[in-house]
Design a protein around this motif. Structure first.
Motif, PDB file in Angstrom:
ATOM      1  N   SER A 157       3.822   2.060  10.680  1.00  0.00           N
ATOM      2  CA  SER A 157       4.783   1.870   9.473  1.00  0.00           C
ATOM      3  C   SER A 157       4.973   3.106   8.838  1.00  0.00           C
ATOM      4  N   LEU A 158       6.078   3.383   8.540  1.00  0.00           N
ATOM      5  CA  LEU A 158       6.655   4.733   8.102  1.00  0.00           C
ATOM      6  C   LEU A 158       7.736   4.508   6.966  1.00  0.00           C
ATOM      7  N   CYS A 159       7.778   5.340   5.904  1.00  0.00           N
ATOM      8  CA  CYS A 159       8.702   5.381   4.684  1.00  0.00           C
ATOM      9  C   CYS A 159       9.676   6.515   4.848  1.00  0.00           C
ATOM     10  N   HIS A 160      10.957   5.847   4.879  1.00  0.00           N
ATOM     11  CA  HIS A 160      12.080   6.794   5.004  1.00  0.00           C
ATOM     12  C   HIS A 160      13.059   6.237   4.171  1.00  0.00           C
TER      13      HIS A 160
ATOM     14  N   LEU B 131       0.755  -1.200  -0.124  1.00  0.00           N
ATOM     15  CA  LEU B 131       0.223   0.027   0.081  1.00  0.00           C
ATOM     16  C   LEU B 131       0.899   1.196   0.004  1.00  0.00           C
ATOM     17  N   ILE B 132       1.833   1.314   0.993  1.00  0.00           N
ATOM     18  CA  ILE B 132       2.850   2.480   1.043  1.00  0.00           C
ATOM     19  C   ILE B 132       3.570   2.586  -0.406  1.00  0.00           C
ATOM     20  N   GLY B 133       3.804   1.490  -0.897  1.00  0.00           N
ATOM     21  CA  GLY B 133       4.429   1.445  -2.283  1.00  0.00           C
ATOM     22  C   GLY B 133       3.805   2.051  -3.450  1.00  0.00           C
ATOM     23  N   ARG B 134       2.411   1.565  -3.341  1.00  0.00           N
ATOM     24  CA  ARG B 134       1.495   2.121  -4.258  1.00  0.00           C
ATOM     25  C   ARG B 134       1.325   3.616  -4.381  1.00  0.00           C
ATOM     26  N   GLN B 135       1.286   4.166  -3.089  1.00  0.00           N
ATOM     27  CA  GLN B 135       1.006   5.642  -2.985  1.00  0.00           C
ATOM     28  C   GLN B 135       2.162   6.392  -2.828  1.00  0.00           C
ATOM     29  N   GLY B 136       3.468   5.770  -3.059  1.00  0.00           N
ATOM     30  CA  GLY B 136       4.606   6.842  -3.265  1.00  0.00           C
ATOM     31  C   GLY B 136       5.413   6.440  -2.139  1.00  0.00           C
ATOM     32  N   LEU B 137       6.723   5.922  -2.450  1.00  0.00           N
ATOM     33  CA  LEU B 137       8.013   5.669  -1.562  1.00  0.00           C
ATOM     34  C   LEU B 137       8.609   7.339  -1.082  1.00  0.00           C
ATOM     35  N   VAL B 138       7.995   8.112  -0.443  1.00  0.00           N
ATOM     36  CA  VAL B 138       8.302   9.518  -0.162  1.00  0.00           C
ATOM     37  C   VAL B 138       8.551   9.458   1.362  1.00  0.00           C
ATOM     38  N   ASP B 139       9.633   9.996   1.727  1.00  0.00           N
ATOM     39  CA  ASP B 139       9.606  10.388   3.280  1.00  0.00           C
ATOM     40  C   ASP B 139       8.627  10.909   3.878  1.00  0.00           C
ATOM     41  N   GLY B 140       8.091  10.118   5.019  1.00  0.00           N
ATOM     42  CA  GLY B 140       7.048  10.728   5.806  1.00  0.00           C
ATOM     43  C   GLY B 140       5.641   9.973   5.575  1.00  0.00           C
ATOM     44  N   VAL B 141       5.528   9.155   4.588  1.00  0.00           N
ATOM     45  CA  VAL B 141       4.402   8.584   4.199  1.00  0.00           C
ATOM     46  C   VAL B 141       4.046   7.217   5.410  1.00  0.00           C
ATOM     47  N   PHE B 142       2.972   7.236   5.731  1.00  0.00           N
ATOM     48  CA  PHE B 142       2.674   6.432   7.113  1.00  0.00           C
ATOM     49  C   PHE B 142       1.537   5.912   7.231  1.00  0.00           C
ATOM     50  N   LEU B 143       1.250   5.029   8.281  1.00  0.00           N
ATOM     51  CA  LEU B 143      -0.041   4.540   8.371  1.00  0.00           C
ATOM     52  C   LEU B 143       0.079   3.853   9.683  1.00  0.00           C
TER      53      LEU B 143
END
Length: 552
Positions: free
Chosen positions: A490-493, A464-476
């Motif tokens: 879960s946080l993308c960094h 889900l995070i990969g589909r919506q963009g691997l950008v710093d600060g994307v979380f759920l």
């Protein structure tokens, strides 16, 4: 063969239309040069009551069998080589979509997905949500992806920002790409082959304009070279301007895995992406014209993510992408599959492809999206603040009830003081005040938040995070599968998804949530998320964008 017409035949109905419009085949069409069959010539005017012209007493003009002719208003049988607009009837056609595009009165049934959509006509576009729900919209031939996204944002009452996108998804090929804001939705839909399992998906894509917003460079120095800045490392903004400047000659280079056509074998080549196209070298990293092979054109192709590369194509890594011609038919024929070593390399290639193909149009799309946000009444005239900043306020929890800090200077001083306190006293226990007693409502209030996704697995979270963009600060935030009472942030960094366990703790009859073994405690998950949207805390970056799924 039928005998001569009896006198009673004159009182009967005229012969069929086929006998009138078609003539026997020519002599050279017969097998072995044999004579014509016993088919009779079309009856004369005295038999059918239709006047017919004869030249020198000869028969009617010879035409090929099964060739339709056009009946004029004068009721004369005149052969025509090409249909003319004057032969069209004056009655309007109730089914204009069935007519051929060349204004021919002959109805044709072209294959679906062929031809260019005509202006002035409306088309039905089906858009799917991430939950599989579908909504049909009526769109004209010139409707762009941005206009369709704005319509869906209004109808779903979603929070408006420029990260909403329309994604073209080919499920049978495991390919997907985000449509640019200026692209015609109807034109893209008409390019799909008939029977293909293709669709549009409405969802977030935080990486769409990240190359214009982020200060960090998406292009590693080892992958970018430019004749204008030969021995000088450029900042990210200068590099983007160099890409957008049509007079410059930037080049992206690096090694990629290439799948040979018609085989499952992958080979490693050194590629170079230029304005003129994509090339690969047959001799190491040589850029000699004798060793460079032309691989793909940028103007007539689109670049896609490969979502299930290992399963369908046997990619060496999970970071595959594909260059697909715009007019390619269904199936894998014509697809040019590539695979990079990591996510950063794949993002660099795909961003450079978009910049080379669209140029300044890509930046104009970003400016138009920004201007659209400024016109919204609930955003306000503050272009430097994001939507996330506008829905957050600074709070002072030093008292019993807490208060909103409205003075900007006081907000800045409190933030600096708090940051210094975190550095000087890392072992001090910080806790935000909770309610006087724990209630079932406070323990489950996070379920109403858009960033909470319930009980989903770790793999589903990363997808889900990969589909919506691997950008710093994307979380759920989700429920923990190992700890029944815990949660996971879960946080993308740095283009990687990291998971942080949130555990509940009870002290003096009050329920708290913590991520650092009780060093910092929060009354509920909403307080925890809002705190880390303003302060980094133990996380590698602040929480910027939350993953959300809207129901169509």
């Amino acid at each position: 063969p039928p005998g001569p017409a009896s006198p009673r035949d004159e009182d009967l109905e005229p012969r069929g239309v086929q006998d009138i419009l078609f003539s026997p085949p020519p002599d050279d069409a017969m097998d072995g040069g044999a004579q014509q069959s016993s088919l009779q010539e079309p009856p004369g005017p005295e038999q059918v009551g239709v006047p017919c012209e004869r030249d020198g007493g000869e028969g009617p003009p010879e035409v090929k069998r099964s060739q339709p002719l056009f009946i004029h208003t004068s009721s004369r049988l005149v052969p025509e080589k090409e249909p003319r607009s004057s032969s069209l009837p004056t009655i309007p056609n109730p089914f204009p979509e069935l007519c051929s595009p060349s204004n021919s009165p002959i109805l044709s049934s072209p294959a679906l997905g062929q031809g260019t959509p005509r202006e002035g006509t409306s088309h039905v576009v089906k858009v799917f949500g991430e939950d599989g729900a579908c909504r049909s919209l009526e769109a004209s031939a010139g409707t762009t992806a941005r206009q369709l996204c704005e319509t869906l944002v209004r109808r779903t009452r979603a929070l408006a920002d420029h990260s909403w996108a329309l994604v073209e998804l080919h499920q049978h090929l495991a390919l997907e790409r985000c449509l640019e804001d200026h692209e015609s939705v109807v034109e893209v839909q008409s390019s799909w082959p008939p029977g293909a399992d293709s669709r549009f998906v409405f969802r977030k894509n935080f990486a769409k304009y990240e190359l214009f917003r982020s200060s960090a460079s998406l292009f590693p120095e080892v992958m970018v070279s430019s004749c204008l800045e030969a021995n000088k490392s450029m900042a990210h903004s200068e590099l983007i301007q160099n890409f957008l400047n049509s007079g410059s000659c930037p080049e992206v280079q690096g090694f990629l895995q290439l799948r040979e056509p018609g085989r499952k074998l992958w080979k490693r080549f050194h590629f170079s992406l230029r304005r003129s196209g994509l090339y690969y070298s047959t001799k190491g990293t040589s850029k000699d014209p004798r060793h460079l092979q032309y691989f793909a054109d940028l103007t007539e192709s689109n670049i896609y993510y490969v979502t299930q590369g290992k399963k369908l194509y046997g990619t060496p890594t999970e970071f595959g992408f594909c260059i697909k011609p715009s007019k390619a038919r269904s199936g894998t024929k014509g697809l040019k599959l590539l695979c990079s070593e990591d996510e950063q390399s794949r993002s660099c290639w795909m961003a450079a492809f978009r910049l080379f193909k669209y140029g300044m149009q890509l930046y104009r799309n970003y400016q138009q999206a920004q201007a659209w946000l400024k016109q919204l009444p609930w955003i306000g005239p503050m272009p430097l603040r994001s939507i996330l900043d506008n829905v957050l306020v600074a709070m002072d929890f030093s008292g019993c009830t807490g208060r909103v800090i409205e003075n900007p200077s006081e907000v800045l001083s409190v933030a600096l003081e708090e940051a210094q306190a975190w550095r000087k006293k890392p072992t001090h226990r910080y806790s935000l005040p909770a309610a006087c007693h724990s209630s079932p409502l406070s323990a489950a209030i996070h379920c109403t938040q858009a960033w909470f996704h319930g009980r989903i697995s770790r793999e589903e979270t990363q997808q889900l995070i990969g589909r919506q963009g691997l950008v710093d600060g994307v979380f759920l935030v989700r429920e923990s599968q190992r700890n029944p009472k815990g949660f996971v942030l879960s946080l993308c960094h740095l283009q990687r998804v990291k998971h942080y366990l949130i555990l509940p703790s009870e002290e003096e009859g009050r329920l708290y949530f913590t991520m650092d073994d009780g060093q910092t405690r929060f009354a509920d998950l909403i307080q925890l998320v809002e705190f880390h949207q303003i302060n980094r805390g133990i996380l590698p970056c602040k929480l910027r964008h939350y993953c959300t799924c809207v129901a169509l």
